[in-house]
Design an enzyme around this catalytic site. Structure first.
Site, mmCIF file in Angstrom:
data_model
loop_
_atom_site.group_PDB
_atom_site.id
_atom_site.type_symbol
_atom_site.label_atom_id
_atom_site.label_comp_id
_atom_site.label_asym_id
_atom_site.label_seq_id
_atom_site.Cartn_x
_atom_site.Cartn_y
_atom_site.Cartn_z
ATOM 1 N N GLY A 140 -12.722 33.436 -34.876
ATOM 2 C CA GLY A 140 -11.607 33.808 -34.021
ATOM 3 C C GLY A 140 -11.263 32.678 -33.065
ATOM 4 O O GLY A 140 -12.087 31.805 -32.783
ATOM 5 N N CYS A 141 -10.031 32.695 -32.593
ATOM 6 C CA CYS A 141 -9.557 31.597 -31.739
ATOM 7 C C CYS A 141 -10.268 31.584 -30.396
ATOM 8 O O CYS A 141 -10.743 30.542 -29.943
ATOM 9 C CB CYS A 141 -8.047 31.679 -31.572
ATOM 10 S SG CYS A 141 -7.428 33.322 -31.142
ATOM 11 N N TYR A 142 -10.346 32.749 -29.743
ATOM 12 C CA TYR A 142 -11.080 32.810 -28.470
ATOM 13 C C TYR A 142 -12.529 32.408 -28.676
ATOM 14 O O TYR A 142 -13.103 31.660 -27.882
ATOM 15 C CB TYR A 142 -11.048 34.236 -27.915
ATOM 16 C CG TYR A 142 -9.823 34.625 -27.142
ATOM 17 C CD1 TYR A 142 -9.410 33.908 -26.023
ATOM 18 C CD2 TYR A 142 -9.094 35.760 -27.483
ATOM 19 C CE1 TYR A 142 -8.293 34.301 -25.283
ATOM 20 C CE2 TYR A 142 -7.979 36.166 -26.752
ATOM 21 C CZ TYR A 142 -7.580 35.435 -25.647
ATOM 22 O OH TYR A 142 -6.492 35.826 -24.919
ATOM 23 N N ALA A 143 -13.126 32.936 -29.763
ATOM 24 C CA ALA A 143 -14.542 32.671 -30.014
ATOM 25 C C ALA A 143 -14.790 31.171 -30.156
ATOM 26 O O ALA A 143 -15.768 30.633 -29.637
ATOM 27 C CB ALA A 143 -15.001 33.426 -31.257
ATOM 28 N N SER A 169 -13.179 28.710 -28.788
ATOM 29 C CA SER A 169 -13.121 28.014 -27.489
ATOM 30 C C SER A 169 -14.344 28.313 -26.640
ATOM 31 O O SER A 169 -14.848 27.437 -25.931
ATOM 32 C CB SER A 169 -11.822 28.353 -26.757
ATOM 33 O OG SER A 169 -11.947 29.488 -25.945
#
Lengths: 247, 247, 247, 247
Positions: free
Chosen positions: A58-61, A63
């Protein structure tokens, strides 16, 4: 196969539950979950190179994990004090569906927190970082921009450190990796620097007490946070140079 | 009754056609169309005061009609040369519906023309200004902001004029009206000036040849272009001061 | 040499005057003005290939000239009726200088016209298109986005035409050119399509009368409107493929 | 006198140092510092009513102090665990000066942290909340919008609480105050709700463990964070109703 969905990212049942998947064939699903490799090349590069099924993160993950992994793996963070990631994402992170929430007038000149304590990406973070569920507080926010994620991450160090030590820890961890850039304090990455690139940019500020550390992590959610990372994984799986097709 | 829809704004059948209304009762509809007063107070104030049914104008139409009315009513414009209104609207003008077109990512960092030659508000403009259909070219555009309309209007004057004459024409026409503000050249209104107000701001630039005239007209599409104008109409219908509830 | 400034773009004294250049050596300046080639590859490709001094065009001028050149060169436009370009530019077009005008709070949620009838790029347009000064009305506006120019151009055709004829005229003119894309009506280019590319995108709408034509032209002011066009010119000057370094 | 600058907000010398004031007359300055009342009406209403010199609070400080005061005054927060305020401000909070940092192109499509651990408003927060300097970590960020501040505040509660208890604590503290609005969980304030008003909007989320609490606080930095609060203070000083001139 590189799967950009959340289907195979999570190993632990309690984390998988948030997606409410209806597994038509539970046995096959369990087998695939077992086989799937979490596709963060900077952490799992060797496994990805051998994998048949890669679960693109995932994108948040992406970062948050890239910001925390070096210090956690070196056991420098006081985990029981709690780790906080205050993350902010552009609207493409909220998906392509046209809803009242993604309507221009809802987002422009606005800013808001959502899914506090229960965002779907939280499970990926704690699994990959080896944290207990209550050790990480993750708060996503919606930024009035089309793309990009900036995470501001707060940790307490186990012992007073100097900025140079923190910087070394980050640099050493990503020594051979092309797609993570470390900023020397007091320089901090801005979201703009990583947009339209596959870079994850990392910077930090250390308090005078040497214990309170703020990390800043920036990615383009459509590249390092999604399609770019998939290409990077493909490069590893085919034995190609990690930068192919991404420059 | 003050109706904010387009149902009763248009008198001429060929203009009404664009809305594809299915009149359940054609006789009643024809009667109401006859009775309805076009609710632009600066043009039809006396009729509005007596009206039972007011058709509140479209937002684009408000901005274009108020720019052109003074010079057209004074017969100063060479109509056969063609009049052009290049208009730009914030996203709330495109409605509340969540569509791929109003999705934040479609609008932000973007700008586009649409409905060239066939926007629904064109009929209101030519009917209220007494123009032939081919005398007015109207091009709407979508601005990446939540609200506000700016129309840049191009006309050729019948004879060379001086800026002071043009300004007088505008000021005289709106002499007793509170909600139109005239800017003295070379000052031009910016969209920001009229946002969150019920004002229509008008300015202009005249070419050295004294013939080519550019008018700039700004309104907040949610106020003077919709709800604010409805309140202004209500004030007229009840015999109240035009500014009640709008300051 | 490829000069991105306005110093050598203008041949006619009355147009050069707007820049208020102080030529230290008038003789040299006159010689260089004579030698300089206006660097719009789609118009002057052969001359650019031979040139020692190329004057890289202005961003607005690029968008307007490329829209008008095909129809003007084919003598299809009724010039004496007047040509209008209503152009809108992102803020990078206003320069890097930090001023009250480029302050975020001045631009965001705002839109405005400026320099009506006297923008510096007007001279380039009329010189390159062979127009009289009063035949082209050019109105620039400031868009609340970082980059990109969209010009909406209004002309009257000399005789009624069909959309297919207009499209052919555009396609024939740019038949061998890589960096202009023609859109088939009713498709219109949006600003987003050309951002971060060196393309100039052209589309149009023709009124039912076959005479009133609206052209839409989009460029990224930092690429086709500046640095990208300079690279394209360099490619021509060195005999390289026009696309080198731009894909 | 109501002073909107930072001159009289800080009582403690080490906090005042950040402003590098050159006091022409140290004796007078010391006297005025002594007399000045910190102008946050919800905390110091009675003192403000008697004051001759009111130091109007900083915008960030207003948003953070109002979020934390109820729980801190009730001694419900485990201070030694550290309190974090991750705050985000629109660009008007960065001042009117045109700099490379406030240029539209620097801010749009961007997001960044700045002044980590050493922002000028940190002193106000710890003084008014009675915290030690190291107990509060404050990270400001620049949002690509014209106005508004949202602070996401992280605390650890001393004992497990229920959401209703937290809500009661907030509601009781602001029971008689008009300009603070409390949101019932799971509703959270969005920045848009408080823009163009003098409200401070407060909401919260409590983790299942009942200990980890996230507070969200929104103000319009130009109203409750500056001029609106000054009017509110003026109302108190003159014995007028707190809402005069602000509705």
């Amino acid at each position: 196969m590189i799967d950009l969905s959340g289907a195979w990212r999570l190993k632990q049942e309690r984390h998988r539950a948030i997606y409410s998947f209806q597994d038509a064939d539970a046995v096959t699903a369990a087998e695939l979950t077992e086989k799937a490799v979490y596709g963060l090349p900077e952490l799992n590069g060797d496994c990805i190179a051998q994998a048949q099924l890669v679960a693109n993160p995932g994108c948040y993950a992406t970062s948050v994990i890239l910001a925390l992994a070096p210090l956690l793996k070196s056991d420098l963070i006081e985990r029981e004090r709690g780790i906080i990631s205050d993350s902010k994402s552009g609207v493409s992170g909220a998906g392509k569906a046209a809803t009242s929430r993604t309507h221009f007038v809802s987002v422009a000149d606005n800013f808001s927190a959502y899914a506090v304590f229960n965002h779907r990406h939280l499970g990926e973070m704690v699994e990959q970082l080896g944290l207990d569920d209550t050790e990480l507080t993750f708060t996503p926010h919606l930024l009035p921009i089309p793309r990009g994620i900036l995470s501001t991450v707060y940790v307490q160090l186990k012992r007073p450190m100097k900025p140079a030590e923190v910087e070394s820890c980050l640099r050493d961890f990503y020594a051979d990796r092309h797609w993570v850039r470390i900023f020397a304090t007091p320089q901090l990455p801005q979201l703009q620097f990583s947009l339209h690139t596959n870079y994850c940019d990392l910077g930090f500020c250390l308090a005078e007490d040497g214990r309170r550390l703020v990390l800043v992590s920036c990615v383009d959610n459509l590249l390092k946070g999604a399609a770019g990372q998939a290409v990077q994984n493909m490069n590893l799986m085919y034995g190609w140079e990690e930068r192919e097709g991404l420059q």
